[in-house]
Scaffold this motif. Structure first.
Motif: not given
Length: 89
Positions: A35-38
């Motif tokens: 979710e943070e590293r897309t």
């Protein structure tokens, strides 16, 4: 990603990091998204290159942390820190 060069220049002059800058290279074998590293991995190398270029333009020395086992990477970083390689700007 369009970056405002004047804004980056101003920010880098006002908010200096301790030197040298330690950076880890993109590494496909350990890269994952969440979710943070897309960002897909194929975008990571060009993005990394822009970050390195920005640090160099701002007058920093960039030291790449070598790939390898975690213990070796930690040892590399600690070696720089304990050898006095990290100096305040």
């Amino acid at each position: 990603w369009d970056l405002d060069t004047a804004e980056i220049t101003t920010a880098s002059a006002l908010h200096r990091y301790t030197r040298p800058i330690l950076i880890t290279p993109p590494w496909a074998a350990i890269y994952s998204t969440d979710e943070e590293r897309t960002m897909p991995f194929e975008w990571v190398q060009p993005f990394h290159d822009r970050i390195v270029a920005a640090y160099l333009t701002a007058g920093y020395d960039v030291v790449e942390v070598p790939r390898g086992p975690l213990a070796d990477r930690v040892g590399f970083v600690l070696g720089i820190v304990t050898a006095g390689g990290m100096a305040s700007s």
